[in-house]
Design a protein around this motif. Structure first.
Motif, PDB file in Angstrom:
ATOM      1  N   ALA A 100       5.962  18.887   5.677  1.00  0.00           N
ATOM      2  CA  ALA A 100       6.389  18.114   4.596  1.00  0.00           C
ATOM      3  C   ALA A 100       5.607  17.395   4.314  1.00  0.00           C
ATOM      4  N   VAL A 101       5.937  16.533   3.035  1.00  0.00           N
ATOM      5  CA  VAL A 101       4.709  15.395   2.460  1.00  0.00           C
ATOM      6  C   VAL A 101       5.513  14.047   2.005  1.00  0.00           C
ATOM      7  N   ASP A 102       5.037  13.070   2.740  1.00  0.00           N
ATOM      8  CA  ASP A 102       6.582  11.723   2.438  1.00  0.00           C
ATOM      9  C   ASP A 102       5.363  11.061   1.256  1.00  0.00           C
ATOM     10  N   SER A 119       1.238  -3.747  13.015  1.00  0.00           N
ATOM     11  CA  SER A 119       1.832  -4.477  12.181  1.00  0.00           C
ATOM     12  C   SER A 119       2.430  -4.241  10.666  1.00  0.00           C
ATOM     13  N   ALA A 120       2.281  -3.153  10.705  1.00  0.00           N
ATOM     14  CA  ALA A 120       2.520  -2.984   8.973  1.00  0.00           C
ATOM     15  C   ALA A 120       4.197  -3.410   9.159  1.00  0.00           C
ATOM     16  N   ASP A 121       4.815  -3.330   7.982  1.00  0.00           N
ATOM     17  CA  ASP A 121       5.889  -3.942   7.119  1.00  0.00           C
ATOM     18  C   ASP A 121       6.827  -2.356   6.004  1.00  0.00           C
ATOM     19  N   ILE A 122       7.857  -1.516   7.080  1.00  0.00           N
ATOM     20  CA  ILE A 122       7.801  -0.291   6.335  1.00  0.00           C
ATOM     21  C   ILE A 122       8.926  -1.107   5.008  1.00  0.00           C
ATOM     22  N   HIS A 123       8.709  -1.039   3.556  1.00  0.00           N
ATOM     23  CA  HIS A 123       9.242  -0.662   2.058  1.00  0.00           C
ATOM     24  C   HIS A 123       9.680   0.021   2.244  1.00  0.00           C
ATOM     25  N   ALA A 124       9.624   1.201   2.124  1.00  0.00           N
ATOM     26  CA  ALA A 124      10.061   2.449   1.697  1.00  0.00           C
ATOM     27  C   ALA A 124       9.364   3.686   2.438  1.00  0.00           C
ATOM     28  N   ILE A 125      10.265   4.903   2.348  1.00  0.00           N
ATOM     29  CA  ILE A 125       9.903   6.210   2.210  1.00  0.00           C
ATOM     30  C   ILE A 125      10.487   6.834   2.125  1.00  0.00           C
ATOM     31  N   GLU A 126      10.081   8.165   1.427  1.00  0.00           N
ATOM     32  CA  GLU A 126       9.964   9.022   0.619  1.00  0.00           C
ATOM     33  C   GLU A 126       9.992  10.752   0.758  1.00  0.00           C
ATOM     34  N   ILE A 127      10.919  11.385   1.021  1.00  0.00           N
ATOM     35  CA  ILE A 127      10.329  12.913   1.226  1.00  0.00           C
ATOM     36  C   ILE A 127       9.674  13.116  -0.398  1.00  0.00           C
ATOM     37  N   VAL A 128       8.607  13.804  -0.651  1.00  0.00           N
ATOM     38  CA  VAL A 128       8.348  13.947  -1.713  1.00  0.00           C
ATOM     39  C   VAL A 128       8.332  15.655  -2.103  1.00  0.00           C
ATOM     40  N   GLU A 129       8.315  16.523  -0.573  1.00  0.00           N
ATOM     41  CA  GLU A 129       8.359  17.386  -0.775  1.00  0.00           C
ATOM     42  C   GLU A 129       8.382  18.380   0.885  1.00  0.00           C
ATOM     43  N   HIS A 130       9.327  19.665   0.207  1.00  0.00           N
ATOM     44  CA  HIS A 130       9.025  20.354   2.092  1.00  0.00           C
ATOM     45  C   HIS A 130       8.786  21.449   1.537  1.00  0.00           C
ATOM     46  N   ARG A 131       7.565  22.017   2.381  1.00  0.00           N
ATOM     47  CA  ARG A 131       6.462  22.819   2.464  1.00  0.00           C
ATOM     48  C   ARG A 131       6.782  23.843   3.592  1.00  0.00           C
ATOM     49  N   PHE A 186       0.501  -1.662   0.253  1.00  0.00           N
ATOM     50  CA  PHE A 186       0.327   0.100  -0.057  1.00  0.00           C
ATOM     51  C   PHE A 186       0.775   1.174   0.079  1.00  0.00           C
ATOM     52  N   LEU A 187       0.334   2.214  -0.777  1.00  0.00           N
ATOM     53  CA  LEU A 187       1.240   3.431  -0.632  1.00  0.00           C
ATOM     54  C   LEU A 187       0.110   4.243  -0.124  1.00  0.00           C
ATOM     55  N   LEU A 188       0.616   4.873   1.572  1.00  0.00           N
ATOM     56  CA  LEU A 188       0.619   6.424   1.963  1.00  0.00           C
ATOM     57  C   LEU A 188       1.168   7.371   1.926  1.00  0.00           C
ATOM     58  N   ARG A 189       0.368   8.828   1.245  1.00  0.00           N
ATOM     59  CA  ARG A 189       0.791  10.046   1.272  1.00  0.00           C
ATOM     60  C   ARG A 189       0.866  11.008   2.516  1.00  0.00           C
ATOM     61  N   LEU A 190       1.552  11.646   3.284  1.00  0.00           N
ATOM     62  CA  LEU A 190       1.577  12.046   4.419  1.00  0.00           C
ATOM     63  C   LEU A 190       1.220  13.532   4.286  1.00  0.00           C
ATOM     64  N   ILE A 191       1.288  14.182   5.152  1.00  0.00           N
ATOM     65  CA  ILE A 191       1.198  15.895   5.011  1.00  0.00           C
ATOM     66  C   ILE A 191       2.016  15.110   7.253  1.00  0.00           C
ATOM     67  N   LEU A 192       2.976  16.235   7.533  1.00  0.00           N
ATOM     68  CA  LEU A 192       3.335  15.470   8.600  1.00  0.00           C
ATOM     69  C   LEU A 192       4.528  16.838   8.756  1.00  0.00           C
ATOM     70  N   PRO A 230      12.544  16.690  13.591  1.00  0.00           N
ATOM     71  CA  PRO A 230      13.214  15.798  13.843  1.00  0.00           C
ATOM     72  C   PRO A 230      11.903  14.654  14.573  1.00  0.00           C
ATOM     73  N   GLY A 231      12.140  13.767  14.341  1.00  0.00           N
ATOM     74  CA  GLY A 231      10.902  12.507  15.092  1.00  0.00           C
ATOM     75  C   GLY A 231      10.493  12.188  14.705  1.00  0.00           C
ATOM     76  N   SER A 232       9.491  13.281  13.304  1.00  0.00           N
ATOM     77  CA  SER A 232       8.132  13.159  13.384  1.00  0.00           C
ATOM     78  C   SER A 232       7.515  11.710  12.350  1.00  0.00           C
ATOM     79  N   LEU A 233       8.972  11.261  11.590  1.00  0.00           N
ATOM     80  CA  LEU A 233       8.936   9.960  10.546  1.00  0.00           C
ATOM     81  C   LEU A 233       8.682   9.177  11.381  1.00  0.00           C
TER      82      LEU A 233
END
Length: 214
Positions: free
Chosen positions: A44-46, A26-38, A2-8, A12-15
């Motif tokens: 940020a959008v991740d 029980s989610a297994d995180i495969h990857a995280i990408e910072i898409v945009e800094h606002r 699944f793909l989640l797009r988040l605003i957070l 430091p520490g938010s992610l």
């Protein structure tokens, strides 16, 4: 997956807090990408790609993220593009290893690079516009194949009221000329951000430059 797009909150520490919340369901995180800094509002959008064990409802992913103060889920969907995030460098590596095919490789990698569903190369340099290359799941353009040409710079596109495109969001970039473009589409969203438009523009220019070395 699944793909989640988040605003957070962009601090430091938010992610890490989000990762902890996802681990709690029980989610297994495969990857995280910072898409945009606002920077104007300190967020940020991740994009987060996760997997769930059998028997765990996908809705729990959204609930877990929303339980973190200051975090908002703005997009949630199954992620079937294949590969992982951080695909830009892999695409560049493939292009440099086969310079003559650089543009074709960018089209093939476009859906993975931009977390999209399909990509197509539209070519009108010979007069009549044609689909020179397309990935699987690309809709039929029909008589709309020349709808966005000429295109002078990378930008989002307005999807016409067409059965294969009506629910898609689109981004495109010119290649060697404004009548030869790469179009990338997502069905249903999320909208392409300015940072994603810039990434496609950069990769399109790079593909043309690499091919010129062949």
């Amino acid at each position: 997956m699944f793909l989640l797009r988040l605003i957070l909150p962009d601090r430091p520490g938010s992610l890490g807090t989000v990762a902890t919340a996802l681990g709690g369901v029980s989610a297994d995180i495969h990857a995280i990408e910072i898409v945009e800094h606002r920077r104007e509002n300190g967020t940020a959008v991740d994009d987060v790609v996760v997997d769930l064990p059998n028997g765990v409802l996908p809705d729990r992913l959204v609930s877990a993220c929303n339980s973190v103060p200051g975090v908002e889920v703005i997009w949630f969907s199954r992620y079937g593009a294949g590969g992982g995030l951080h695909m830009d460098l892999e695409a560049v590596e493939q292009m440099t290893s086969a310079p003559a095919d650089a543009v074709d490789i960018l089209v093939e990698q476009g859906p993975s690079v931009l977390h999209a569903d399909w990509a197509a190369l539209l070519d009108g340099t010979g007069g009549e516009v044609k689909v020179a290359l397309e990935t699987s799941a690309t809709p039929e353009f029909g008589d709309l194949v020349d709808h966005w040409l000429p295109l002078d710079k990378a930008s989002t596109l307005q999807a016409p009221a067409h059965k294969g495109l009506a629910e898609s969001v689109l981004v495109a970039a010119p290649l060697e000329s404004n009548r030869r473009i790469i179009v990338v589409g997502r069905r249903g969203g999320p909208e392409f951000l300015a940072s994603e438009v810039a990434r496609l523009s950069y990769l399109a220019n790079l593909a043309v430059t690499i091919r010129a070395t062949a």
